[in-house]
Design a protein around this motif. Structure first.
Motif, PDB file in Angstrom:
ATOM      1  N   PHE A  29     -85.211 -27.305  58.847  1.00 51.28           N
ATOM      2  CA  PHE A  29     -84.294 -28.421  58.255  1.00 51.28           C
ATOM      3  C   PHE A  29     -83.003 -27.964  57.522  1.00 51.28           C
ATOM      4  O   PHE A  29     -83.138 -27.271  56.739  1.00 51.28           O
ATOM      5  N   ASP A  30     -81.892 -28.313  58.108  1.00 52.68           N
ATOM      6  CA  ASP A  30     -80.650 -27.785  57.462  1.00 52.68           C
ATOM      7  C   ASP A  30     -79.772 -28.988  57.219  1.00 52.68           C
ATOM      8  O   ASP A  30     -79.457 -29.719  58.132  1.00 52.68           O
ATOM      9  N   ALA A  31     -79.700 -29.240  55.906  1.00 55.68           N
ATOM     10  CA  ALA A  31     -78.668 -30.136  55.503  1.00 55.68           C
ATOM     11  C   ALA A  31     -77.444 -29.638  54.910  1.00 55.68           C
ATOM     12  O   ALA A  31     -76.222 -29.957  55.306  1.00 55.68           O
ATOM     13  N   LEU A  32     -77.714 -28.805  53.770  1.00 51.89           N
ATOM     14  CA  LEU A  32     -76.377 -28.484  52.958  1.00 51.89           C
ATOM     15  C   LEU A  32     -76.345 -26.872  53.007  1.00 51.89           C
ATOM     16  O   LEU A  32     -77.100 -26.245  53.862  1.00 51.89           O
ATOM     17  N   ALA A  33     -75.768 -25.999  52.293  1.00 50.16           N
ATOM     18  CA  ALA A  33     -75.474 -24.828  52.165  1.00 50.16           C
ATOM     19  C   ALA A  33     -76.636 -23.956  51.926  1.00 50.16           C
ATOM     20  O   ALA A  33     -77.100 -23.171  52.404  1.00 50.16           O
TER      21      ALA A  33
END
Length: 399
Positions: A29-33
């Motif tokens: 899961f990749d949302a922000l930095a």
């Protein structure tokens, strides 16, 4: 795996086959930095829920929020994901799922306040959010680290409470429907304690693990495990474990038999960290006899003397294994004799049942007893760390 804007971290969740350890699926899961997972729990529907933080941008004063993601247990597909933003820095650290499938997340806001959120398990809708702060309890700082829920559906939150340089463990039980505080208990001393994990056993009583540093020295932490009464928050027992190095508990689970298993890290001086896992027997109830041969067991609180109490042995309990240094009867410890290094305890069979009993003399002036009390409780530990508890009737008499 990067996220396109220079950040180095994403959530990584893996499901393994329980029999073989083979990987069934992985999910990123990749949302922000920076997306950093801190805890995972599985609900009655078999779907895992992961919580942690999402922070960004990476290169200029990143702002962090709670991030909670629910996955499909069979495929790893994301079912929902939600965030929480207080307007400051928010760090989620623990997650649990209640018997109805609803999700509780706990963490810290602005490094000073504890935030607990209840989400609807089906879609991630916020049911309630409760924040109790350092001002709530008149302390300098409150940090939330762990959350667990029992069959009653009411979450128990644990973490750290700091005033000045002294830090203790604060454990709070909340109403599962409203978030109202049912009870809150501080555990600790000037030694300094830290909580990291909590679990609720089949008896409904929570067990917290963390660490205590009795001397304040470098690498002198010991495992700390505390069990509470789930209804009142009263401490039922506490034990420590010391390898002689640095020992820090971080996680706890309670089995169907009520025995807690705690895990964490250990390091001896000059060495690397290793896993350390301990299984404790649940607290053992034993029989005691205050003032053997006396009835009623009269206590004069103004006395400058001692009161004998017998910890009774049996076919299943060896009273000789009780550590006299840990014996406390209603708050009164065992009298020291000689040069102050020997405890006033002896062995005899006070009830003539063929089993050896341990008779100790506790200091009357130390009793935490009030006029009108009719029961005194003894708490102690065996030399191998098993907590024991017993009680007997008393009669407080005037001078």
């Amino acid at each position: 795996m990067g996220d396109g804007d220079g950040g180095p971290q994403d959530f990584l969740t893996i499901k393994y086959n329980g029999t073989t350890g083979a990987i069934l699926w992985t999910a990123v899961f990749d949302a922000l930095a920076v997306d950093q997972a801190m805890g995972v729990a599985i609900g009655p529907d078999g779907n895992p829920v992961v919580t942690g933080i999402s922070c960004g941008p990476w290169f200029s004063s990143p702002k962090c929020d709670f991030r909670t993601v629910k996955y499909h247990g069979s495929s790893g597909t994301i079912l929902w994901n939600v965030t929480y933003d207080s307007g400051g820095q928010d760090f989620a650290r623990g997650v649990t799922v209640d018997p109805n499938g609803d999700v509780f997340v706990v963490g810290a806001s602005n490094f000073m306040d504890v935030v607990t959120i209840k989400y609807r398990g089906t879609d991630g809708t916020t049911v309630w959010t409760v924040a109790y702060s350092h001002t709530t309890f008149g302390t300098g700082e409150e940090q939330g680290w762990g959350v667990a829920v029992g069959s009653d559906g009411h979450p128990v939150v644990t973490g750290n409470s700091r005033t000045g340089s002294n830090q203790n463990v604060r454990t709070v039980k909340l109403d599962g429907s409203t978030g109202a505080i049912w009870w809150n208990t501080i555990f600790g001393s000037a030694a300094g304690e830290e909580a990291k994990g909590v679990a609720v056993g089949p008896d409904g009583n929570p067990v917290v693990t963390g660490s205590v540093n009795p001397t304040g020295g470098v690498d002198n932490d010991n495992f700390l495990t505390v069990k509470y009464d789930g209804s009142t928050g009263a401490v039922l027992w506490n034990v420590t474990f010391d390898t002689g190095g640095k020992d820090v508990g971080s996680g706890v689970a309670v089995g169907p038999d009520g025995s807690p298993v705690v895990t964490g890290l250990t390091r001896q001086s000059g060495s690397s960290f290793n896993f350390l896992t301990i299984k404790y027997l649940q607290q053992l109830t034993v029989s005691i006899d205050i003032k053997p041969g006396s009835d009623p067991n009269s206590i004069n609180l103004s006395s400058a003397g001692v009161i004998p109490v017998a910890i009774l042995g049996s076919a299943t309990f060896d009273a000789m294994q009780v550590d006299p240094a840990t014996v406390a009867l209603a708050g009164a410890s065992v009298k020291l004799i000689g040069k102050g290094t020997k405890y006033s305890c002896s062995t005899e069979d006070v009830n003539a049942d063929g089993f050896v009993d341990l008779v100790c003399h506790v200091v009357t002036a130390q009793f935490m007893i009030e006029p009108g009390d009719s029961v005194a409780v003894l708490e102690a530990q065996t030399f191998d760390g098993l907590a024991i508890r017993g009680q007997d009737s008393i009669k407080v008499v005037p001078d």
